[in-house]
Design a protein around this motif. Structure first.
Motif, PDB file in Angstrom:
ATOM      1  N   ASP A  62      -1.174  -4.157  -2.643  1.00 27.24           N
ATOM      2  CA  ASP A  62      -2.281  -4.968  -3.162  1.00 27.24           C
ATOM      3  C   ASP A  62      -2.289  -5.048  -4.675  1.00 27.24           C
ATOM      4  O   ASP A  62      -2.537  -6.124  -5.243  1.00 27.24           O
ATOM      5  N   GLY A 114      -3.858  -0.110   4.525  1.00 30.33           N
ATOM      6  CA  GLY A 114      -4.535  -0.354   3.255  1.00 30.33           C
ATOM      7  C   GLY A 114      -4.992   0.896   2.559  1.00 30.33           C
ATOM      8  O   GLY A 114      -5.884   0.852   1.712  1.00 30.33           O
ATOM      9  N   SER A 115      -4.410   2.034   2.895  1.00 32.24           N
ATOM     10  CA  SER A 115      -4.811   3.299   2.285  1.00 32.24           C
ATOM     11  C   SER A 115      -3.591   4.009   1.729  1.00 32.24           C
ATOM     12  O   SER A 115      -2.513   3.982   2.329  1.00 32.24           O
ATOM     13  N   ARG A 116      -3.777   4.662   0.604  1.00 35.23           N
ATOM     14  CA  ARG A 116      -2.698   5.457   0.020  1.00 35.23           C
ATOM     15  C   ARG A 116      -2.878   6.933   0.314  1.00 35.23           C
ATOM     16  O   ARG A 116      -2.087   7.770  -0.103  1.00 35.23           O
ATOM     17  N   VAL A 122      -8.628  -1.403  -1.014  1.00 36.17           N
ATOM     18  CA  VAL A 122      -7.761  -2.523  -1.387  1.00 36.17           C
ATOM     19  C   VAL A 122      -8.423  -3.394  -2.445  1.00 36.17           C
ATOM     20  O   VAL A 122      -7.742  -3.977  -3.302  1.00 36.17           O
ATOM     21  N   THR A 171       0.505   0.292   3.080  1.00 35.15           N
ATOM     22  CA  THR A 171      -0.186  -0.640   2.203  1.00 35.15           C
ATOM     23  C   THR A 171       0.605  -1.939   2.135  1.00 35.15           C
ATOM     24  O   THR A 171       1.784  -1.988   2.488  1.00 35.15           O
TER      25      THR A 171
END
Length: 355
Positions: A177, A163-165, A207, A174
């Protein structure tokens, strides 16, 4: 009284094959620097004695621990467990991680940590020292916690952020989202909705902000208003109730709401019914996550299905690949979700004619 059968250890295999413990360990770990005839000899002893390799035996080579550590948010996980609600996120995370680890001869260990605790580095350092993981999987909000990532960088432990870029030399994955929120918004627009609200998650979760952005940009592209149509919750049922009540008691209420997780979506459904509103007759509803329970409430909820198990499984694969020195794909790696249509969305114009 019969004697308890002694368990077979790596020492028994080494003695039977007439080789060193290190040679047996290299065979177990499938390392390249073992002659074929030696590998056959050791494998014959393993088969003969019925030996099952343990993590301790695999770690004798000293290069790997064969353990992947997964971290999840302590407060929210325990809150769900105490409420006897469970956590489908945790279930899916464990399924994806454990099954993929098993494919590669690894084990997945699961730890709960409090991202708000100032002592998080000390707590996590103790865990790392005890198990010496080959890699760490970080789930939101830990994925973007610098105290955690700095500690892992210091100890040179690879980590995968879910969930992180953010990259910074790490692995990041990811579930698209922003695109998934945009997909849900376009779906409602295509049904004829113009006042579409969003119940976003807490700001500390990256997110949450990406889902809000996907909704907002899609609304703006369609020339539709967003002012006063976004409320925030903290992923709990109670926060979803508060947000939904604020939105649904407006003089010009939304005809559709996208909730950023299932608990807040179910709360919205409950509030709508308590206000005498029909779902989807008066307000349509889309959820994120698609945990099993959303299929069984009335009406069954249309939802964005989050591929948690697949994403965590890919994180395991990437951590193992990094440990081996393999080339990695471009980051962030995107694992796409999908929209599951059920009974909580309909065209508002059509329903007014029949209402």
């Amino acid at each position: 009284m019969a004697r308890r059968r002694q368990s077979v250890t790596i020492k028994h295999v080494a003695a039977d094959a007439g080789v060193s413990l290190q040679t047996v360990s290299r065979v177990i770990n499938n390392e390249a620097n073992v002659r074929p005839e030696m590998k056959e000899r050791v494998q014959a002893s393993i088969d003969k004695l019925g030996y099952v390799p343990s993590i301790a035996a695999q770690r004798m080579s000293g290069s790997r621990s064969y353990i992947i550590l997964a971290l999840n948010d302590r407060e929210r996980t325990i809150e769900a467990w105490n409420a006897r609600e469970g956590s489908d996120w945790v279930d899916q995370m464990l399924m994806g991680g454990m099954l993929k680890c098993a494919e590669h001869g690894y084990r997945l260990l699961f730890e709960l940590v409090d991202t708000h605790d100032d002592n998080i580095q000390r707590e996590l350092a103790g865990t790392i020292a005890a198990i010496q993981p080959d890699g760490v999987i970080l789930t939101p909000p830990h994925s973007d916690n610098r105290l955690i990532t700095e500690l892992l960088d210091k100890h040179k432990i690879p980590y995968a952020r879910i969930g992180s870029r953010a990259n910074g030399g790490s692995i990041s994955l990811t579930m698209a989202d922003s695109r998934m929120a945009a997909m849900a918004t376009r779906y409602l627009i295509d049904k004829g909705h113009e006042r579409i609200a969003m119940i976003a998650g807490p700001e500390e979760y990256a997110v949450s902000n990406r889902r809000k952005l996907g909704w907002k940009e899609t609304m703006q592209e369609a020339g539709l208003p967003t002012d006063g149509l976004c409320e925030r919750g903290d992923f709990s049922f109670a926060s979803g109730e508060r947000a939904a009540r604020t939105l649904l008691q407006k003089s010009s209420r939304p005809t559709a709401i996208i909730a950023s997780n299932d608990q807040m979506a179910m709360a919205t459904n409950s509030v709508a019914h308590s206000l005498g509103l029909r779902v989807p007759g008066d307000v349509s509803l889309i959820s994120f996550d698609n945990s099993p329970v959303v299929r069984f409430i009335q009406p069954a909820l249309t939802a964005i299905d989050q591929p948690v198990a697949e994403t965590v499984g890919r994180a395991v694969e990437l951590l193992i690949a990094k440990q081996r020195g393999d080339d990695l794909p471009e980051m962030p790696l995107v694992v796409e979700g999908r929209l599951i249509e059920r009974e909580s969305v309909a065209s508002p114009a059509k329903l007014r004619l029949h209402g």
